[in-house]
Design a protein around this motif. Structure first.
Motif, PDB file in Angstrom:
ATOM      1  N   GLN A  96       0.825  -1.209   0.000  1.00 17.40           N
ATOM      2  CA  GLN A  96       0.000   0.000   0.000  1.00 17.40           C
ATOM      3  C   GLN A  96       0.857   1.255   0.000  1.00 17.40           C
ATOM      4  OE1 GLN A  96      -3.114  -1.920  -0.687  1.00 17.40           O
ATOM      5  NE2 GLN A  96      -3.548   0.167  -0.050  1.00 17.40           N
ATOM      6  N   ARG A 169      -4.920  -1.890  -3.002  1.00 18.27           N
ATOM      7  CA  ARG A 169      -6.253  -1.324  -3.147  1.00 18.27           C
ATOM      8  C   ARG A 169      -6.190   0.185  -2.930  1.00 18.27           C
ATOM      9  NH1 ARG A 169      -6.391  -5.423  -5.112  1.00 18.27           N
ATOM     10  NH2 ARG A 169      -7.772  -7.218  -4.785  1.00 18.27           N
ATOM     11  N   ASP A 171      -7.431   3.653  -2.155  1.00 20.79           N
ATOM     12  CA  ASP A 171      -8.612   4.253  -1.539  1.00 20.79           C
ATOM     13  C   ASP A 171      -9.109   5.464  -2.328  1.00 20.79           C
ATOM     14  OD1 ASP A 171      -8.527   2.380   0.484  1.00 20.79           O
ATOM     15  OD2 ASP A 171      -7.265   3.627   1.780  1.00 20.79           O
TER      16      ASP A 171
END
Length: 290
Positions: A96, A169, A171
């Protein structure tokens, strides 16, 4: 028949005295075009044409895409599994943080190939032909960069796809990702003007690559791409704070995480405009004197 009459009758034959071929008027009219001269291409049209030329080079030599496909995949996998467990406790958490930085690193390091391409065409004499064309003089250089923008976008998309497969992923959603890639490609376009200048200055493509790596290595590794700068020595943190690659990374990371910082984005855009103003001007002066 008089001498003048004989001369007019034989205008399409060789003269016995000077052995010079004098074409008849009818022959010249058949060869010359009677249509109007086409309009001079605009700056945009000429730049796009040269950009298409850069794309055709990729078509005929597809191995040129290795640096924007294989290299980004290798970098993403290597750093994720090499540092993920040690720095973040797990590869998914580190990914991330890492993926926007790896995207910036891969694309920024790819910009040096613009200078290599310019230097190669100069060595082959291609630019001598470009200079004789009645087109906007900077269009050849702009065309290189337009073609490379496709490469930058491809590298970004490849890294994003690999990251999504590994579990990344964003955001910020689709809009955040698109904005981050657009900001990265725009800055890389401006950053590439540095290497076009070196492509004109250096004598060989190896020299261009050597100088490029000498600049790119500290700018990419002495940044916030791989780790947070909090644990760095003070002098190194001061360098990271003014490093344009580090600021670009933070801006892209914020956009993809849904926490964009307008100040960082504005700074990147201003820095890009400054790079074009300075190195674009120097590039064109060198090109005109080459």
């Amino acid at each position: 028949m008089s001498t003048a009459t004989n001369t007019e009758a034989r205008t399409d034959e060789r003269s016995d005295e000077d052995d010079v071929y004098v074409p008849a008027t009818e022959t010249l009219e058949a060869v010359l075009s009677t249509s109007e001269r086409p309009p001079r291409p605009s700056a945009f049209s000429a730049s796009v044409t040269f950009g298409w030329r850069a794309m055709l080079k990729i078509k005929h030599v597809p191995e040129q895409l290795f640096d924007v496909t294989v290299f980004p995949i290798m970098m993403t996998l290597m750093f994720t599994y090499l540092f993920g467990g040690a720095l973040a406790g797990s590869t998914s958490e580190y990914l991330q943080f890492l993926l926007p930085g790896i995207m910036v690193m891969s694309v920024v390091m790819t910009t040096m190939y613009t200078g290599v391409s310019v230097n190669t065409d100069i060595a082959k004499g291609v630019f001598d032909r470009f200079r004789t064309l009645p087109v906007w003089r900077p269009s050849a250089m702009v065309g290189y960069l337009l073609g490379d923008m496709f490469r930058y976008t491809m590298a970004s998309v490849v890294i994003l796809v690999v990251g999504l497969i590994l579990g990344y992923r964003p955001d910020g959603g689709v809009l955040g990702v698109v904005a981050a890639i657009a900001l990265l490609v725009a800055f890389s376009f401006a950053f590439s003007w540095i290497w076009t200048m070196f492509g004109l200055l250096m004598r060989s493509e190896k020299s261009v690559m050597g100088v490029s790596m000498l600049v790119l290595m500290p700018m990419t590794f002495m940044s916030n791409i791989l780790v947070e700068p909090d644990t760095m020595p003070g002098w190194l943190q001061a360098f990271v704070d003014v490093n344009p690659v580090a600021i670009l990374t933070e801006a892209a990371r914020g956009l993809m995480a849904g926490d964009a910082d307008a100040g960082e984005i504005g700074w990147v855009l201003i820095a890009g405009a400054g790079l074009i103003a300075v190195f674009g001007t120097l590039t064109m002066r060198l090109y005109n004197r080459k």
